[in-house]
Write an enzyme that holds these catalytic residues in place. Structure first.
Site, PDB file in Angstrom:
ATOM      1  CB  SER A   1       7.977   4.869   6.278  1.00  0.00           C
ATOM      2  OG  SER A   1       8.111   5.900   5.352  1.00  0.00           O
TER       3      SER A   1
ATOM      4  CG  HIS B   1       8.788   2.221   1.606  1.00  0.00           C
ATOM      5  ND1 HIS B   1       7.595   2.879   1.703  1.00  0.00           N
ATOM      6  CD2 HIS B   1       9.588   2.802   2.529  1.00  0.00           C
ATOM      7  CE1 HIS B   1       7.679   3.824   2.620  1.00  0.00           C
ATOM      8  NE2 HIS B   1       8.873   3.787   3.142  1.00  0.00           N
TER       9      HIS B   1
ATOM     10  CG  ASP C   1       4.759   1.881   0.342  1.00  0.00           C
ATOM     11  OD1 ASP C   1       5.435   0.838   0.436  1.00  0.00           O
ATOM     12  OD2 ASP C   1       5.143   2.984   0.792  1.00  0.00           O
TER      13      ASP C   1
END
Length: 511
Positions: free
Chosen positions: A254, A149, A179
């Site tokens: 992230s 993402h 992901d």
């Protein structure tokens, strides 16, 4: 003549004055001599020292990078649309919908440093900043792991090392289902410091973890905490199996690693739970065991090929387990086997409960998805099913998981036009034979019945009870009598609605 008592008192007073004079002289002499007054010792506590993370951080920091992502922004159409929530249309959900809150916090918009794209802000269609996150080297020749993402909207990628060097990178491959993504930096012969994955099966709740990343674009930032939980399912996809940690993880973290005290990656930070948008001590990391396999495939082929069984499944509830004679509510109940799927070819049928795959227990539907997805297409496996009150093992040659999951379909259009209704008063149902003779159409449901409580509706088609096909109300009554005789408290009813199968456990009628 002075009284004796007065003389004595005067002598004591003179002695006291003499003592003060001597004390003053001594004190004055001490000051004039330059000697410092005596002070008490500073406070010092002899307590056990908390382990420092400095050694770990010193060794792993050169392997952790910031990832900057750019995309070409197309000229605006003046339709006033806000694309900040991505292509999935979560803006259309109600404000209090949990998925909208979740994805607004973690998946789109400003999360992980994503800037809102104003489609009216464009200059010659040049790449514009859209995201920033974290990553880490896993090889000395420049392979970098990050989140899908973070890079999914990108056309240009820059990796910033902990000493500030900016290096161009290209996308090698990405896997939306887990992901994960892999970038490759051209270091022009430079050898990079890299880290390795840990054996996360040895990670225990309560173990220390150190998170290193790029929160809010600040660059190399270190936080520490413990493993709070394992096996978390946050609804992000079919392979959810997250490690929960309480180290402070924020937007921009992230794709960054969570290390153990040996400097190995135990997880990749991918999401946070945050009503406020900042860290509240609940973060989720992709386990190293999952990441290692996916990353290897991405580095090799740029994509991940997963095994495919081809079944639609539903959880086994306590009622369903009891109706089938299972000792516990575990496994995955097959509601349908898709046409031309490996499961269909192997003879797996609706009503089967998959309990093992190659001897590994299947605890839930998620567990089955993870087990099957870990195999390569073409792999031959043994699938153990619970069928008709006993275990059977079938051999299945797995296929390749399609890019978009196939949905089971039924070309036979079923009519629910009633002919001659029959009453199943004990179940609270009124049924009639279907026009094609396959099953019974529910024409009415008592709103106070167990059937209504379990979601059966008018228009549903009952096709089987306890894996036995039904053609009339008598078949249902017979199946319930057999279940009662066997000491079971409920029967498993298979229904079809909108060309999809599901199973419902109904209590045995009391006669």
């Amino acid at each position: 003549m002075i009284p004796a008592k007065s003389t004595s008192t005067r002598n004591r007073l003179l002695a006291a004055v003499a003592s003060l004079a001597v004390a003053g002289a001594i004190g004055f002499g001490a000051v004039t001599a330059g000697t410092a007054p005596v002070l008490a010792d500073a406070v010092k506590v002899d307590a056990p020292q908390v382990p420092s993370f400095a050694d770990v951080v010193e060794h792993v920091s050169p392997a952790v990078v910031s990832v900057r992502v750019k995309a070409k922004v197309q000229p605006a159409s003046d339709d006033g649309q806000d694309f900040s929530m991505g292509p999935d249309g979560f803006d259309n959900l109600p404000d209090n919908h949990p998925l909208k809150r979740f994805f607004k916090d973690f998946r789109f918009g400003d999360r992980d440093g994503h800037r809102r794209l104003d489609r009216r802000d464009h200059r010659n269609d040049k790449p514009r900043p859209v995201a920033q996150g974290s990553g880490f080297f896993i090889s000395e020749d420049g392979y970098v792991v990050t989140n899908n993402h973070v890079v999914e909207e990108g056309s240009a990628f820059t990796v910033v090392t902990n000493d500030g060097k900016e290096l161009d990178a290209k996308l090698i491959g990405a896997d939306p289902r887990t992901d994960l993504a892999v970038l490759k930096v051209d270091g022009k012969g430079q050898k990079f410091t890299y880290v390795d994955f840990a054996d996360d099966s040895k990670v225990r709740v309560g173990d220390w973890v150190v998170a290193v990343g790029n929160p809010f674009g600040l660059g190399g930032t270190v936080t520490a905490g413990i493993v709070s939980a394992r096996g978390r399912d946050i609804g992000a996809g079919p392979y959810d199996d997250f490690i929960q940690i309480d180290a402070a993880v924020n937007r921009g973290n992230s794709g960054g690693p969570a290390f153990n005290l040996s400097g190995q990656v135990v997880g990749i930070n991918t999401a946070i739970f945050s009503p406020s948008g900042g860290s509240v001590g609940i973060a989720f990391a992709i386990p190293a065991s999952t990441a290692k396999l996916v990353v290897q495939d991405l580095m090799k082929d740029g994509t991940v090929a997963r095994g495919w069984l081809g079944v639609e499944i539903q959880p086994v509830t306590d009622d369903i387990a009891e109706s089938l004679g299972l000792s516990s509510a575990k496994g995955a109940l097959v509601s349908s086997a898709q046409a031309d799927s490996p499961a269909k070819k192997a003879g797996i049928v609706p009503g089967d409960v998959i309990t093992q795959v190659d001897g590994k227990d299947v605890a839930s539907t998620k567990e089955l998805a993870r087990l099957i997805g870990a195999y390569t297409p073409g792999k031959s496996i043994d699938v153990t099913v619970w069928r008709n009150g006993k275990s059977e093992t079938v051999k299945v040659d797995l296929g390749t998981l399609p890019k978009s999951d196939k949905q089971a379909s039924n070309d036979d259009q079923q009519s629910t036009a009633p002919t001659k209704p029959d009453s199943l008063a004990d179940l609270g149902l009124t049924v009639t034979k279907s026009e094609d003779g396959k099953g019974l159409v529910v024409t009415d449901v008592d709103p106070d019945s167990d059937a209504a409580d379990r979601g059966i509706q008018a228009g549903d088609v009952i096709t089987a009870v306890n894996s036995q096909e039904v053609a009339g109300a008598g078949d249902i009554t017979k199946a319930m009598a057999e279940a009662a005789k066997a000491g079971r408290k409920s029967v498993l009813v298979q229904i079809t609605r909108d060309d999809a199968n599901r199973f419902v456990a109904l209590p045995v009628a009391k006669g």
